[in-house]
Write a protein that holds these residues in place. Sequence first.
Motif, PDB file in Angstrom:
ATOM      1  N   ILE A  72       0.835  -1.207   0.000  1.00 17.81           N
ATOM      2  CA  ILE A  72       0.000   0.000   0.000  1.00 17.81           C
ATOM      3  C   ILE A  72       0.868   1.255   0.000  1.00 17.81           C
ATOM      4  O   ILE A  72       0.584   2.228  -0.712  1.00 17.81           O
ATOM      5  CB  ILE A  72      -0.965  -0.026   1.201  1.00 17.81           C
ATOM      6  N   VAL A  75       2.216   1.788  -3.493  1.00 18.88           N
ATOM      7  CA  VAL A  75       1.168   2.298  -4.391  1.00 18.88           C
ATOM      8  C   VAL A  75       0.933   3.781  -4.131  1.00 18.88           C
ATOM      9  O   VAL A  75       0.838   4.588  -5.068  1.00 18.88           O
ATOM     10  CB  VAL A  75      -0.127   1.491  -4.208  1.00 18.88           C
ATOM     11  N   ALA A  76       0.872   4.174  -2.841  1.00 26.55           N
ATOM     12  CA  ALA A  76       0.609   5.574  -2.507  1.00 26.55           C
ATOM     13  C   ALA A  76       1.751   6.470  -2.988  1.00 26.55           C
ATOM     14  O   ALA A  76       1.513   7.530  -3.580  1.00 26.55           O
ATOM     15  CB  ALA A  76       0.402   5.727  -1.003  1.00 26.55           C
ATOM     16  N   LYS A  79       1.613   6.832  -6.747  1.00 26.46           N
ATOM     17  CA  LYS A  79       0.572   7.750  -7.197  1.00 26.46           C
ATOM     18  C   LYS A  79       0.964   9.194  -6.913  1.00 26.46           C
ATOM     19  O   LYS A  79       0.667  10.085  -7.704  1.00 26.46           O
ATOM     20  CB  LYS A  79      -0.745   7.407  -6.510  1.00 26.46           C
ATOM     21  N   GLU A  82       3.359  10.158  -9.618  1.00 23.66           N
ATOM     22  CA  GLU A  82       2.738  10.225 -10.935  1.00 23.66           C
ATOM     23  C   GLU A  82       1.797  11.421 -11.050  1.00 23.66           C
ATOM     24  O   GLU A  82       1.818  12.146 -12.038  1.00 23.66           O
ATOM     25  CB  GLU A  82       1.979   8.915 -11.182  1.00 23.66           C
ATOM     26  N   LYS A  83       0.933  11.623 -10.033  1.00 26.15           N
ATOM     27  CA  LYS A  83      -0.144  12.601 -10.177  1.00 26.15           C
ATOM     28  C   LYS A  83       0.019  13.840  -9.306  1.00 26.15           C
ATOM     29  O   LYS A  83      -0.592  14.854  -9.568  1.00 26.15           O
ATOM     30  CB  LYS A  83      -1.489  11.946  -9.824  1.00 26.15           C
ATOM     31  N   ILE A  86      -2.583  12.331  -3.738  1.00 26.83           N
ATOM     32  CA  ILE A  86      -2.750  10.900  -3.492  1.00 26.83           C
ATOM     33  C   ILE A  86      -4.219  10.495  -3.587  1.00 26.83           C
ATOM     34  O   ILE A  86      -4.566   9.511  -4.233  1.00 26.83           O
ATOM     35  CB  ILE A  86      -2.174  10.538  -2.102  1.00 26.83           C
ATOM     36  N   ILE A  87      -5.101  11.277  -2.948  1.00 32.13           N
ATOM     37  CA  ILE A  87      -6.523  10.936  -2.926  1.00 32.13           C
ATOM     38  C   ILE A  87      -7.261  11.964  -3.767  1.00 32.13           C
ATOM     39  O   ILE A  87      -7.265  13.152  -3.432  1.00 32.13           O
ATOM     40  CB  ILE A  87      -7.063  10.934  -1.480  1.00 32.13           C
ATOM     41  N   ASP A  88      -7.886  11.533  -4.861  1.00 27.66           N
ATOM     42  CA  ASP A  88      -8.700  12.502  -5.582  1.00 27.66           C
ATOM     43  C   ASP A  88     -10.179  12.266  -5.312  1.00 27.66           C
ATOM     44  O   ASP A  88     -10.611  11.155  -5.005  1.00 27.66           O
ATOM     45  CB  ASP A  88      -8.430  12.512  -7.087  1.00 27.66           C
ATOM     46  N   ARG A  89     -10.924  13.368  -5.404  1.00 28.44           N
ATOM     47  CA  ARG A  89     -12.322  13.292  -5.004  1.00 28.44           C
ATOM     48  C   ARG A  89     -13.156  12.628  -6.086  1.00 28.44           C
ATOM     49  O   ARG A  89     -13.959  11.757  -5.811  1.00 28.44           O
ATOM     50  CB  ARG A  89     -12.842  14.694  -4.718  1.00 28.44           C
ATOM     51  N   ASP A  90     -12.958  13.052  -7.312  1.00 29.82           N
ATOM     52  CA  ASP A  90     -13.786  12.510  -8.400  1.00 29.82           C
ATOM     53  C   ASP A  90     -12.887  12.241  -9.593  1.00 29.82           C
ATOM     54  O   ASP A  90     -12.322  13.150 -10.177  1.00 29.82           O
ATOM     55  CB  ASP A  90     -14.885  13.515  -8.766  1.00 29.82           C
ATOM     56  N   ASN A  91     -12.757  10.965  -9.920  1.00 26.86           N
ATOM     57  CA  ASN A  91     -11.810  10.573 -10.964  1.00 26.86           C
ATOM     58  C   ASN A  91     -12.422  10.678 -12.348  1.00 26.86           C
ATOM     59  O   ASN A  91     -11.724  10.843 -13.339  1.00 26.86           O
ATOM     60  CB  ASN A  91     -11.371   9.133 -10.711  1.00 26.86           C
TER      61      ASN A  91
END
Lengths: 94, 140
Positions: A72, A75-76, A79, A82-83, A86-91
């Motif tokens: 995990i 992966v975090a 991300k 890459e982006k 880490i946590i996006d609201r609406d993909n």
Amino acid sequence: MTYFIFAAIGLVALSMLPMIYRMVKGPDASDRVIALDAIGVALISLIGLFSIVVETSYFLEIILLLAILSFIGTVAFSKFIEKGDIIDRDNSSK
Amino acid sequence: MKTNDVILQFTAKLVFFIIFLFSVHIFMAGHYTPGGGFVGGLLAASAIVLLILAFDLKTVQAGFPINYRIMTAIGLVLALGTAAFPMFDGKPFFTHYFDYFDLPFFGKTSLHTAMLFDAGVFLVVVGVTMTIIQSIGEDE
């Protein structure tokens, strides 16, 4: 047999040193993430060898736990590299 | 730019069940062997976090329509109620009842009230962790 296991423990522990060097020094963030993942794998094998020495099966759950947490975390971090977040609201809307 | 993360999403969907089953195992094993409600709750929360990482907050919230604050409250009531129940019986706080039962499938099983307390801890840990992560992830 025990000397063999202890030699293997020493070798795995020794192999973690360059990974720690790469994690501290690593020129890029991705180097550090890969070094951290490799440290997790080395730690898992270290615990496996140690559980052979002390002849218990209680450590096997810790191995599974460590593998899950390492997965995990990797992966975090990936991300994040890459982006950027880490946590996006609406993909779906982007 | 829309990134294509099919492999991550498929892996997360599979691994979620593995992690969740492992958390249930850790939770059940907690009485005689290492484990318990706290570790199991953290593992269950990390399974949901893996889904949030692979998808997004909206999809996971649609998949698990749970209000985590209410979940925390239910867990606190369960844990404190189990801890306080023996006081009505004239026994000290946190007294532990157990007995052996003959269940149809499992055979002779020992059932403990510490399990109910641990279930409360499990719910509290999952609820608090998911509340923290949701409120961190929601602000831009």
